[in-house]
Design a protein around this motif. Structure first.
Motif, short mmCIF file in Angstrom:
data_model
loop_
_atom_site.label_atom_id
_atom_site.label_comp_id
_atom_site.label_asym_id
_atom_site.label_seq_id
_atom_site.Cartn_x
_atom_site.Cartn_y
_atom_site.Cartn_z
N PHE A 1 3.05 4.94 10.27
CA PHE A 1 1.64 5.11 9.90
C PHE A 1 1.24 6.58 9.95
CE2 PHE A 1 -2.73 5.60 11.47
CZ PHE A 1 -3.44 5.07 10.39
N LEU B 1 -4.92 8.26 2.42
CA LEU B 1 -4.80 6.94 3.03
C LEU B 1 -5.32 6.92 4.46
CD1 LEU B 1 -1.26 5.83 1.80
CD2 LEU B 1 -3.48 5.17 0.88
N ASN C 1 -10.92 -0.46 4.60
CA ASN C 1 -9.53 -0.02 4.46
C ASN C 1 -8.63 -1.00 5.22
OD1 ASN C 1 -7.14 1.36 4.14
ND2 ASN C 1 -7.95 3.35 4.79
N PRO C 2 -8.47 -2.23 4.70
CA PRO C 2 -7.69 -3.24 5.43
C PRO C 2 -6.24 -2.87 5.65
CG PRO C 2 -8.21 -3.98 3.19
CD PRO C 2 -9.00 -2.75 3.43
N THR C 3 -5.66 -2.10 4.71
CA THR C 3 -4.26 -1.68 4.88
C THR C 3 -4.10 -0.80 6.11
OG1 THR C 3 -3.94 -1.76 2.48
CG2 THR C 3 -2.32 -0.54 3.77
N ALA C 4 -5.02 0.17 6.28
CA ALA C 4 -4.97 1.02 7.46
C ALA C 4 -5.21 0.21 8.73
CB ALA C 4 -6.02 2.13 7.33
N THR C 5 -6.10 -0.78 8.63
CA THR C 5 -6.37 -1.63 9.79
C THR C 5 -5.12 -2.37 10.24
OG1 THR C 5 -8.65 -1.97 9.04
CG2 THR C 5 -7.78 -3.54 10.64
N ILE C 6 -4.38 -2.93 9.29
CA ILE C 6 -3.16 -3.66 9.63
C ILE C 6 -2.11 -2.72 10.23
CG2 ILE C 6 -1.21 -4.95 8.66
CD1 ILE C 6 -3.16 -6.19 6.67
N MET C 7 -1.95 -1.54 9.62
CA MET C 7 -0.99 -0.57 10.13
C MET C 7 -1.35 -0.09 11.54
SD MET C 7 1.52 0.05 7.98
CE MET C 7 2.09 1.72 8.31
N TRP D 1 -6.98 -10.38 9.77
CA TRP D 1 -6.53 -9.57 8.64
C TRP D 1 -6.91 -10.21 7.31
CZ3 TRP D 1 -0.99 -8.91 11.05
CH2 TRP D 1 -1.06 -7.96 12.07
N PHE E 1 -9.41 -8.53 4.40
CA PHE E 1 -9.12 -8.37 2.97
C PHE E 1 -10.18 -9.06 2.12
CE2 PHE E 1 -4.76 -7.03 4.03
CZ PHE E 1 -4.57 -6.06 3.06
N ALA F 1 -13.33 -6.88 2.19
CA ALA F 1 -13.05 -5.44 2.10
C ALA F 1 -14.13 -4.70 1.32
CB ALA F 1 -11.69 -5.21 1.45
#
Length: 316
Positions: free
Chosen positions: A71, A81, A92-98, A154, A158, A161
């Motif tokens: 990350f 990102l 920013n769900p992708t950043a949240t998951i990471m 998660w 999404f 979002a």
């Protein structure tokens, strides 16, 4: 440094934050390499040995550090990102998951040590084997429920979002949930670590290895319980203050990840630096677990009773 800072300042991300990300990515890469090397050394020293708590701890530490390091590498190389708020990356769900995958893996990794301590305490008290298996079932069930809840968070992130208000609410609920889990983990470390510490103190002062084991248990209990309490406090602070200037501050983030992940990981990896003896491969799986009892959670082996058997075995 000034040349690098000048190049970084051309982007949207603060140069100090990018330098912080580069430092953290390097440290986490180191936390990937160290347990991997240790696992390889164990396998080479004792080929065909069973999968013990020590090995699972090394694997899960590697996975957690790998995702976290990846990350920070990604946001350093591709700064667009990077979330504006590391505690509340709304929209920013992708950043949240990471950001969340490593912390939930970290939770499972260290509660695995608590489980091992609990097993040892109950073995010393001559509990039935079925009780130990029940502890493992509880551990697996609780972790499974937590992962299912996390995945639901998660999915909802999404789905919402594009809705900032709902995304903000979901992030707050998720962070509050994990703050509660962190307090629960800290309480478990204090409870079982304290019981293990008192158990070791009950042995005679002249017992072999007693002082070292007391220091190890006390140190691991203090560091791990503190790191989970720090995480809970930082999560609640970053979630409900909504101070982007602080949440995106380089020194704040560096201190946060050092206190809640890097320091405890480095400490426990140092304690787990010992390798099993080569002669271990000549014995059964129970012999390997006896070694593991001595190294991972410094306390009595499976066959110990409320006597000085443990310390006598240490001499053999």
């Amino acid at each position: 440094f000034w040349v690098v800072q000048g190049e970084l300042s051309k982007g949207n991300m603060q140069p100090e934050l990018m330098i912080c990300g580069a430092i953290l990515s390097g440290v986490y890469c180191l936390l990937v390499v160290i347990p991997t090397i240790q696992l390889i050394r164990i396998q080479r020293r004792v080929p065909g040995s069973p999968w013990t708590t020590q090995k699972w701890f090394l694997i899960m530490t590697t996975l957690s550090s790998l995702v976290r390091g990846t990350f920070f590498i990604v946001i350093t190389v591709k700064e667009d990102l990077a979330p504006e708020n590391f505690f509340m990356p709304v929209g920013n769900p992708t950043a949240t998951i990471m950001l969340n995958i490593p912390r939930i893996l970290f939770f499972s990794t260290y509660t695995l040590l608590v489980l091992f301590w609990a097993e040892i305490i109950h073995r010393v008290r001559n509990q039935a084997t079925s009780f130990t298996l029940r502890l493992r079932s509880i551990f697996l069930t609780v972790n499974l429920i937590i992962y299912i809840i996390q995945i639901l968070f998660w999915v909802l992130l999404f789905l919402f979002a594009e809705t900032n208000d709902m995304g903000l609410v979901m992030n707050k609920v998720e962070n509050s949930f994990f703050a509660f889990l962190s307090i629960l983990a800290a309480t478990s470390f204090i409870g079982y670590g304290g019981r293990l510490f008192l158990l070791l103190r009950s042995y005679p002062v002249e017992s072999f290895g007693r002082t070292n084991k007391l220091h190890e248990v006390g140190l691991v209990t203090s560091i791990c319980s503190s790191c989970f309490l720090f995480r809970a406090a930082f999560l609640l602070f970053g979630t409900y203050t909504s101070n982007t200037a602080i949440d995106a501050d380089a020194l704040f983030l560096l201190g946060y990840y050092t206190l809640v992940e890097i320091l405890p990981s480095g400490l426990v990896l140092y304690i787990l630096r010992k390798l099993p003896p080569k002669t271990l491969q000549l014995y059964s799986d129970s012999s390997h677990h006896e070694y593991e009892n001595r190294i991972i959670a410094p306390t009595a082996p499976v066959t110990v009773h409320r006597s000085n058997t443990f310390f006598r075995n240490q001499r053999n």
